[in-house]
Design a protein around this motif. Structure first.
Motif: not given
Length: 172
Positions: A63, A68, A70-71, A74, A118
């Protein structure tokens, strides 16, 4: 771990993320000490930095980073190992080769030069990515090919041309 220690770890992770364009997140849970040691040795030989990280600290470092992701944050659940490399497909190849003997490590995700992958199902796609050196080699090979064809054509054509001229001069 104190707040100061956590802040230091986050800053270190942020610096590592900022320096590296190739970041893999893997799950190595379930490996015994000997197998984990073998994995670390294989990473060292392949010039891949392997570190087990805390998910919350890595998420905060992502962060705080200028990149960047992205996901990718997660997938930070369970056991997470961070693999940093200079070659885009090196960690994927290492994971695939290591899985011939074991069912781990599992690929959680990867960040390669701003592209995000991912899931473990992306492993084959990551293995097939060519490194910068391989792409340069391919380009040099493509550039040399026409020149080699012209040179060989001139060499063989030169002999034919000389033969034709000799025959014509003998006829006259």
């Amino acid at each position: 771990m104190t707040r100061e220690e956590k802040a230091t770890v986050i800053e270190d992770l942020k610096a590592q993320l900022g320096e590296s364009g190739i970041i893999y997140l893997a799950d190595i849970s379930g490996l015994d000490a000997g197998t984990t040691s073998d994995l670390r040795r294989a990473c060292f030989k392949a010039n891949i930095k392997l570190a087990v990280v805390k998910n919350t600290l890595l998420a905060k470092a992502m962060e705080a980073s200028e990149k960047e992701f992205g996901d990718l944050p997660e997938v930070l659940k369970g056991n997470t190992s961070l693999m940093l490399s200079e070659t885009g497909n090196a960690p994927a190849k290492l994971i695939k080769n290591f899985r011939k003997k074991s069912d781990r490590p599992l690929l959680k995700g990867a960040f390669i030069e701003e592209a995000i992958y991912i899931g473990d199902d992306k492993l084959d796609a990551l293995v097939s990515i060519k490194s910068k050196e391989e792409v340069i080699g391919d380009i040099i090979g493509l550039l040399q090919s026409p020149a080699k064809n012209v040179i060989s054509g001139l060499k063989s054509g030169g002999g034919k041309l000389a033969g034709i001229l000799k025959t014509l001069s003998e006829k006259e």
